[in-house]
Design a protein around this motif. Structure first.
Motif, short mmCIF file in Angstrom:
data_model
loop_
_atom_site.label_atom_id
_atom_site.label_comp_id
_atom_site.label_asym_id
_atom_site.label_seq_id
_atom_site.Cartn_x
_atom_site.Cartn_y
_atom_site.Cartn_z
N LEU A 1 -8.75 0.15 -3.55
CA LEU A 1 -8.18 0.40 -2.41
C LEU A 1 -6.84 0.07 -2.11
CD1 LEU A 1 -8.85 -0.11 1.02
CD2 LEU A 1 -9.13 -2.36 0.74
N LEU A 2 -6.05 -0.89 -2.76
CA LEU A 2 -4.56 -0.92 -2.72
C LEU A 2 -3.99 0.20 -3.32
CD1 LEU A 2 -4.08 -4.74 -3.29
CD2 LEU A 2 -3.98 -3.62 -1.23
N ALA A 3 -4.55 0.95 -4.28
CA ALA A 3 -3.92 2.08 -4.89
C ALA A 3 -3.91 3.16 -4.05
CB ALA A 3 -4.85 2.24 -6.15
N ALA A 4 -4.96 3.11 -3.26
CA ALA A 4 -5.29 4.31 -2.12
C ALA A 4 -4.33 4.03 -1.12
CB ALA A 4 -6.74 4.39 -1.63
N VAL A 5 -3.89 2.83 -0.74
CA VAL A 5 -2.83 2.45 0.54
C VAL A 5 -1.44 2.91 -0.07
CG1 VAL A 5 -1.82 0.78 1.47
CG2 VAL A 5 -4.18 0.71 1.47
N CYS A 6 -1.10 2.61 -1.60
CA CYS A 6 -0.02 3.15 -2.06
C CYS A 6 0.34 4.35 -2.05
CB CYS A 6 0.15 2.75 -3.64
SG CYS A 6 0.62 1.09 -3.84
N LEU A 7 -0.62 5.21 -2.32
CA LEU A 7 -0.54 6.81 -2.32
C LEU A 7 -0.48 7.30 -0.81
CD1 LEU A 7 -3.56 7.58 -4.69
CD2 LEU A 7 -0.99 7.85 -5.17
N VAL A 8 -1.05 6.66 0.07
CA VAL A 8 -0.80 7.05 1.66
C VAL A 8 0.62 6.67 1.98
CG1 VAL A 8 -1.36 6.48 3.75
CG2 VAL A 8 -3.35 6.85 2.22
N GLN A 9 0.94 5.48 1.69
CA GLN A 9 2.41 5.07 1.76
C GLN A 9 3.34 6.03 1.35
OE1 GLN A 9 2.04 1.11 0.36
NE2 GLN A 9 2.36 0.06 2.12
N GLY A 10 3.20 6.56 0.19
CA GLY A 10 4.02 7.71 -0.53
C GLY A 10 3.68 9.02 -0.11
N LEU A 11 2.73 9.29 0.18
CA LEU A 11 2.50 10.76 0.51
C LEU A 11 2.94 11.02 2.20
CD1 LEU A 11 -0.37 11.74 -1.59
CD2 LEU A 11 1.86 12.42 -2.07
N PHE A 12 2.55 10.20 2.95
CA PHE A 12 2.58 10.50 4.18
C PHE A 12 3.47 9.29 5.04
CE2 PHE A 12 -1.65 11.53 2.88
CZ PHE A 12 -1.56 12.85 2.93
N PRO A 13 4.67 9.23 4.75
CA PRO A 13 5.84 8.26 5.24
C PRO A 13 5.85 8.44 6.77
CG PRO A 13 6.87 9.73 3.78
CD PRO A 13 5.43 10.02 3.72
N PHE A 14 5.80 9.69 7.29
CA PHE A 14 5.91 9.97 8.61
C PHE A 14 5.04 8.99 9.52
CE2 PHE A 14 2.49 12.81 7.64
CZ PHE A 14 1.62 12.85 8.80
N LEU A 15 3.96 8.51 8.70
CA LEU A 15 3.04 7.65 9.58
C LEU A 15 3.73 6.23 9.80
CD1 LEU A 15 -0.41 8.31 7.94
CD2 LEU A 15 0.32 8.90 10.20
N PHE A 16 4.64 5.96 8.95
CA PHE A 16 5.30 4.56 8.88
C PHE A 16 6.68 4.82 10.02
CE2 PHE A 16 2.62 4.40 5.38
CZ PHE A 16 2.04 3.19 5.45
N VAL A 17 6.97 5.83 9.99
CA VAL A 17 8.10 6.04 10.99
C VAL A 17 7.55 6.04 12.50
CG1 VAL A 17 9.97 7.78 11.92
CG2 VAL A 17 9.26 7.72 9.46
N GLN A 18 6.34 6.47 12.78
CA GLN A 18 5.71 6.29 13.93
C GLN A 18 5.48 4.76 14.14
OE1 GLN A 18 2.36 8.90 13.34
NE2 GLN A 18 3.50 10.85 14.17
N LEU A 19 4.88 4.11 13.26
CA LEU A 19 4.75 2.81 13.25
C LEU A 19 6.02 1.84 13.57
CD1 LEU A 19 2.94 -0.04 13.08
CD2 LEU A 19 3.38 0.14 10.53
N PHE A 20 7.20 2.24 12.93
CA PHE A 20 8.31 1.59 13.14
C PHE A 20 8.83 2.05 14.59
CE2 PHE A 20 13.27 2.03 12.57
CZ PHE A 20 13.21 0.59 12.45
N GLY A 21 8.42 3.13 15.25
CA GLY A 21 8.92 3.38 16.55
C GLY A 21 8.03 2.47 17.57
#
Length: 620
Positions: A489-509
């Motif tokens: 599960l954590l490895a999958a989260v790592c991949l999501v964090q790396g491949l789709f960083p725009f999701l975290f830009v939206q979260l940051f907003g």
């Protein structure tokens, strides 16, 4: 006041406290107790995450209310920043609790009762949730800090038959209590403030005091939270010892989320406790000091990590280095929020890097500790000189450990790259305006290469070299599904964090939109957020009606796939043939433990060159 948010917070905390009383009664049935602990942490985590989502998506944030304890009123506040930390703690607590079900069956722990463990674990989690939701430095802060600190102290010294472990735990407790005293003193020393005064009140009063006293109070606050975060040189006093001797799932919690409560405190200090009428130059001085401490922390911590032969001490020193990146970014952001409007975009980028790296580090460092725990579980050791060749014996653990090692190293298309690039880029782009920050950025970039070297060593000496077949028992095998699932599960989260960083830009907003401070009023404007979303990576695509950057990881992977396909075609077109031959052993007739390359030999010249940084092992 939103009673749904308040009730959710109280329900989750009370559930954890109740489980600390009830679950130890079932401790004789070890797996049953572990399963119940996981269920409670999962349910509480879902509740806390629901509260966090309600805050991040709602218009009522920040949610402020008082908790009445007898005659005491404890101010609470949940804004966007609190919400992100609540969700992070919830995720790691539930995942680690599930891992504990299998891990605490390890032979070494079978003769220990789990009553204390299952009492302290939920109290530890509840304390961390309290730290990121209380809005004072006295009553509520003291309750939450002591819950977190005392519970983690007993979890660290779980293997209390070992005197070294007990000493490490005692040192941790002493230093954390000193940190508490420093922060509590600030809450009581501010003129006009007393028990239960909120951060807003403290900030208002700090604007009225003498600059010398204000400097002292802010320094004490940063000292206390810096101790918890692992800031140099305070982190070296306790972090490597405590994180390396605790049970591996507890190490994952300590490094993954507990030290992030120190980061949370530093953020609150620099952006919420600084009064609006505080001179800009004074604020920039604080930013410069914090950034300098951060760059020293990241360099020293990482150079010490390279030298380690104990896998968990390697991860622990590496955590100090990674925390240095976050502290440096926070300092840069504080400095960039000065009178020069042109630097405000860099402040936004630096702050995004700090928050993103906080999330990234929690996941990949927690995963690394869990992988090392699995190795220790099945081999009985965490000494890199005695490991090697585990890829064929523990393939799933090897793959997920590889993902985490690449992520922490900041390799493009993995999670650490996005946040590190934002941090380094914000420093380098300051150019002539703040030349010293360019130097900081270069040091951070070089240190990232040192991190890569550290984890090439860790991964190579654990999974791809030879050695374990001569040093340890022969019945080494992959761990159970209950220990693999959390890591996957954590490895999958790592991949999501790396491949789709725009999701975290939206979260940051959303974090900026739901947090109220001078910082968010400057950086949280639609124009500023739009500039971050469209310009960060230099490559954009459209998500609905909005242009979004951060497609660069996917573009890079696509380019690598095309290059690989071309290489395969070229190889086939050239008629290349494969042949096998025995490994050249440099003149030795047979390979055995006496003539193999050891972990303590790797990067020997570099370790001698950086001997002055400390953390030396076996003559390094």
């Amino acid at each position: 006041m939103d009673f749904n948010i308040y009730n959710g917070l109280m329900m989750g905390v009370l559930l954890l406290v109740a489980s600390a009383i009830v679950i130890p009664l079932f401790a004789r049935h070890r797996k049953l107790a572990g399963g119940l602990n996981f269920v409670v942490c999962l349910v509480a985590g879902v509740i806390f995450t629901g509260v966090a989502c309600q805050v991040l998506t709602g218009a009522a944030a920040p949610a402020t209310f008082d908790l009445h304890l007898g005659g005491w009123a404890v101010p609470l506040m949940i804004d966007g920043v609190s919400a992100v930390f609540m969700a992070l703690i919830s995720l790691m607590a539930a995942v680690t609790a599930f891992y504990c079900v299998g891990y605490m069956e390890m032979d070494h722990y079978r003769h220990y009762s789990l009553r204390g463990f299952f009492f302290c674990y939920p109290v530890f989690v509840a304390g961390m949730i309290g730290i990121v939701t209380v809005d004072d430095l006295t009553t509520g802060f003291t309750i939450a800090w002591q819950m977190m600190t005392i519970a983690s102290f007993f979890l660290i010294r779980f293997d209390h038959h070992d005197k070294v472990i007990v000493r490490s735990a005692n040192k941790y407790l002493l230093l954390m209590e000193l940190a508490w005293v420093a922060i509590l003193a600030v809450g009581l020393m501010v003129p006009g403030c007393t028990w239960g005064s909120s951060l807003h009140q403290i900030a208002g009063q700090l604007g009225l005091v003498d600059p010398g006293l204000r400097t002292l109070l802010l320094a004490l606050t940063l000292l206390g939270f810096g101790m918890k975060a692992g800031m140099f040189p305070l982190g070296q006093l306790w972090l490597p010892d405590a994180h390396s001797v605790a049970p591996s799932p507890i190490s994952a919690m300590l490094s993954g989320v507990m030290i992030k409560t120190g980061i949370y405190g530093i953020l609150r200090t620099l952006f919420w406790m600084t009064p609006d009428n505080m001179p800009t130059q004074e604020l920039q001085h604080w930013g410069m000091v914090v950034a300098l401490v951060g760059v020293v922390t990241l360099f020293i911590g990482t150079s010490q990590a390279v030298k380690q032969v104990d896998a968990k001490r390697l991860h622990a020193y590496s955590s100090i280095g990674q925390i240095g990146y976050i502290i440096m970014a926070i300092g840069c952001a504080r400095y960039f929020l000065g009178p020069e409007v042109g630097l405000h975009a860099l402040a936004l980028l630096a702050l995004f890097g700090a928050l993103c790296h906080t999330l990234n580090h929690a996941v990949f460092k927690g995963l690394l500790f869990l992988c090392t725990g699995s190795v220790q579980y099945t081999t009985g050791t965490k000494d890199l000189d005695k490991l090697g060749g585990l890829f064929g014996l523990m393939p799933v653990t090897a793959v997920v450990a590889g993902i985490a090692a690449i992520a922490v190293s900041g390799v493009p298309a993995f999670s650490g790259f996005t946040s590190k690039w934002a941090i380094v880029g914000s420093a380098l782009l300051s150019g002539k305006a703040v030349g010293i920050f360019v130097i900081f950025g270069i040091i951070a970039l070089v240190t990232s290469a040192m991190t890569l070297a550290t984890y090439v060593k860790f991964y190579g000496m654990t999974f791809t070299s030879v050695g374990v077949e001569w040093n340890e028992k022969n019945d080494i095998h992959e761990v159970s599904a209950s220990m693999l699932a959390p890591k996957l599960l954590l490895a999958a989260v790592c991949l999501v964090q790396g491949l789709f960083p725009f999701l975290f830009v939206q979260l940051f907003g959303r974090v900026l939109a739901t947090s109220e401070s001078a910082m968010t009023r400057v950086l949280g404007t639609p124009e500023m957020l739009s500039s971050l979303a469209q310009s960060y990576a230099g490559v954009t695509f459209r998500l609905g009606d909005s242009p979004v950057a951060f497609s660069l990881p996917l573009v890079m992977i696509a380019m690598l796939v095309v290059a690989l396909l071309f290489a395969l075609w070229l190889r086939k077109a050239g008629g290349a043939e494969e042949r096998t031959a025995p490994v050249w052993l440099c003149g030795y007739q047979t390979l055995n433990s006496a003539n193999r390359y050891l972990s303590s030999h790797i990067f020997d010249a570099f370790k001698k060159f950086t001997k002055w940084t400390g953390g030396n092992v076996r003559g390094a």
